[in-house]
Design a protein around this motif. Structure first.
Motif, mmCIF file in Angstrom:
data_model
loop_
_atom_site.group_PDB
_atom_site.id
_atom_site.type_symbol
_atom_site.label_atom_id
_atom_site.label_comp_id
_atom_site.label_asym_id
_atom_site.label_seq_id
_atom_site.Cartn_x
_atom_site.Cartn_y
_atom_site.Cartn_z
ATOM 1 N N GLN A 58 0.825 -1.213 0.000
ATOM 2 C CA GLN A 58 0.000 0.000 0.000
ATOM 3 C C GLN A 58 0.855 1.258 0.000
ATOM 4 O OE1 GLN A 58 -2.400 -1.340 3.458
ATOM 5 N NE2 GLN A 58 -4.183 -0.931 2.168
ATOM 6 N N LEU A 59 2.021 1.205 0.623
ATOM 7 C CA LEU A 59 2.950 2.333 0.562
ATOM 8 C C LEU A 59 3.512 2.505 -0.848
ATOM 9 C CD1 LEU A 59 4.915 1.729 3.892
ATOM 10 C CD2 LEU A 59 3.382 3.654 3.423
ATOM 11 N N LEU A 60 3.853 1.389 -1.475
ATOM 12 C CA LEU A 60 4.416 1.451 -2.828
ATOM 13 C C LEU A 60 3.422 1.998 -3.832
ATOM 14 C CD1 LEU A 60 6.309 -1.987 -2.996
ATOM 15 C CD2 LEU A 60 7.277 0.276 -2.514
ATOM 16 N N SER A 61 2.135 1.743 -3.592
ATOM 17 C CA SER A 61 1.097 2.194 -4.526
ATOM 18 C C SER A 61 0.491 3.531 -4.122
ATOM 19 C CB SER A 61 -0.006 1.138 -4.616
ATOM 20 O OG SER A 61 -0.589 0.900 -3.341
ATOM 21 N N ALA A 62 1.087 4.184 -3.123
ATOM 22 C CA ALA A 62 0.638 5.503 -2.653
ATOM 23 C C ALA A 62 -0.771 5.480 -2.071
ATOM 24 C CB ALA A 62 0.725 6.541 -3.774
ATOM 25 N N GLN A 63 -1.241 4.298 -1.671
ATOM 26 C CA GLN A 63 -2.529 4.228 -0.980
ATOM 27 C C GLN A 63 -2.373 4.613 0.487
ATOM 28 O OE1 GLN A 63 -5.116 0.749 -2.102
ATOM 29 N NE2 GLN A 63 -3.271 0.092 -3.153
ATOM 30 N N LEU A 64 -1.140 4.486 1.004
ATOM 31 C CA LEU A 64 -0.801 4.954 2.343
ATOM 32 C C LEU A 64 0.338 5.963 2.229
ATOM 33 C CD1 LEU A 64 -0.692 1.692 4.530
ATOM 34 C CD2 LEU A 64 -2.456 3.470 4.570
ATOM 35 N N THR A 65 0.326 6.951 3.119
ATOM 36 C CA THR A 65 1.415 7.923 3.178
ATOM 37 C C THR A 65 2.468 7.428 4.161
ATOM 38 O OG1 THR A 65 -0.125 9.727 2.736
ATOM 39 C CG2 THR A 65 2.017 10.319 3.688
ATOM 40 N N PRO A 66 3.721 7.327 3.755
ATOM 41 C CA PRO A 66 4.749 6.810 4.667
ATOM 42 C C PRO A 66 5.001 7.738 5.841
ATOM 43 C CG PRO A 66 5.751 7.615 2.637
ATOM 44 C CD PRO A 66 4.274 7.651 2.422
ATOM 45 N N GLU A 90 -2.430 13.185 -10.650
ATOM 46 C CA GLU A 90 -1.293 12.472 -11.234
ATOM 47 C C GLU A 90 -1.255 11.021 -10.764
ATOM 48 O OE1 GLU A 90 2.467 15.255 -11.956
ATOM 49 O OE2 GLU A 90 1.654 15.536 -9.946
ATOM 50 N N ARG A 91 -1.562 10.787 -9.472
ATOM 51 C CA ARG A 91 -1.580 9.416 -8.964
ATOM 52 C C ARG A 91 -2.701 8.607 -9.602
ATOM 53 N NH1 ARG A 91 0.153 11.847 -3.961
ATOM 54 N NH2 ARG A 91 -1.987 12.075 -3.231
#
Length: 266
Positions: A58-66, A90-91
């Motif tokens: 989910q972090l890699l897919s920008a579904q979660l903010t690190p 853009e995402r």
């Protein structure tokens, strides 16, 4: 330090994770994860339940903010961009064009009430296709590629078996020929015979299309069949990484040895 490609080629990385972490209060779900992924490479992320695999995806897919670190992606113009710096539009555009995301539960990645053809065609329309006949022909061709009878093109996925739904989700994701596919337990919940057929199909499509992919799985057979490299996670951290055969045939870490010998629950 940027890792070399597993096949010795010199393409620049497609995806770069640097010191990636995610905290929920005092709970650390993912900590200090760094790796690179090159075009055409498949990385399997393995570990027991709760090891941080799905959080990482989910972090890699920008579904979660690190909470720490960053994920950078090489855009089609060749520029490496920090995903956190991209706008929402853009995402969304990346998800429609460059990325595919295969969920363990196909219902999360499909529109269950519309036809199979519409599920595939919708992705094509999102990238600008507008000729109905061409869209339908392409959808039909992709149903054939994922071994779904084209006579069922107008049937809704809710009428499909679990294995057919997963194959349809794969067709929906790959029809626009993305550069990166993220897969979360793609064979989970399927019986063994269906898993074997789906894995064979996925391996052929990944090789044929030259896809880069990150595959999260607890099943080491999936990792062995699909991936070039393996990353082993425990308690949110990467404890071992390397070429797939190297890690699975001669694991260094005691935890990886336990995983390989199927002693740990997954």
């Amino acid at each position: 330090m940027v890792e070399p490609r597993s096949d010795g080629l010199e393409d620049p990385p497609l995806l770069v994770a640097e010191g990636l972490g995610k905290d929920y209060g005092r709970l650390t779900a993912c900590k200090d994860v760094s790796f690179v992924l090159y075009p055409g490479e498949v990385l399997a992320v393995v570990g027991e339940s709760g090891s941080g695999k799905s959080t990482l995806l989910q972090l890699l897919s920008a579904q979660l903010t690190p909470s720490a670190g960053r994920v950078s992606y090489r855009m089609r113009d060749g520029m490496l961009r920090d995903l956190a710096a991209l706008g929402e539009a853009e995402r969304r555009f990346l998800f429609r064009t460059d990325w595919g995301y295969v969920h363990q539960d196909p219902a999360q990645g499909l529109r269950m009430a519309v036809s199979a053809g519409a599920n595939v065609g919708e992705r094509l329309m999102a990238v600008g296709w507008n000729h109905y006949g061409r869209i339908r022909d392409t959808a039909s061709s992709w149903l054939q590629r994922v071994e779904i009878d084209t006579a069922r093109i107008d049937d809704a996925p809710r009428t499909y078996s679990g294995g057919m739904r997963q194959r349809l989700q794969i067709a929906r994701n790959l029809v626009t020929e993305p550069r990166l596919v993220l897969m979360d337990e793609p064979t989970g919940g399927l019986d063994v015979s269906v898993q074997a057929r789906l894995l064979d199909l996925m391996r052929n499509l990944v090789n044929e299309l030259g896809l880069a992919a990150v595959v999260v799985t607890h099943d080491l057979a999936v990792a062995r069949l699909l991936s070039h490299r393996v990353m082993v996670m425990k308690d949110g951290r990467v404890i071992e990484t390397g070429l797939t055969d190297q890690v699975l045939d001669d694991p260094r870490e005691p935890y990886t040895q336990l995983l390989v010998s199927s002693i740990l629950p997954v």
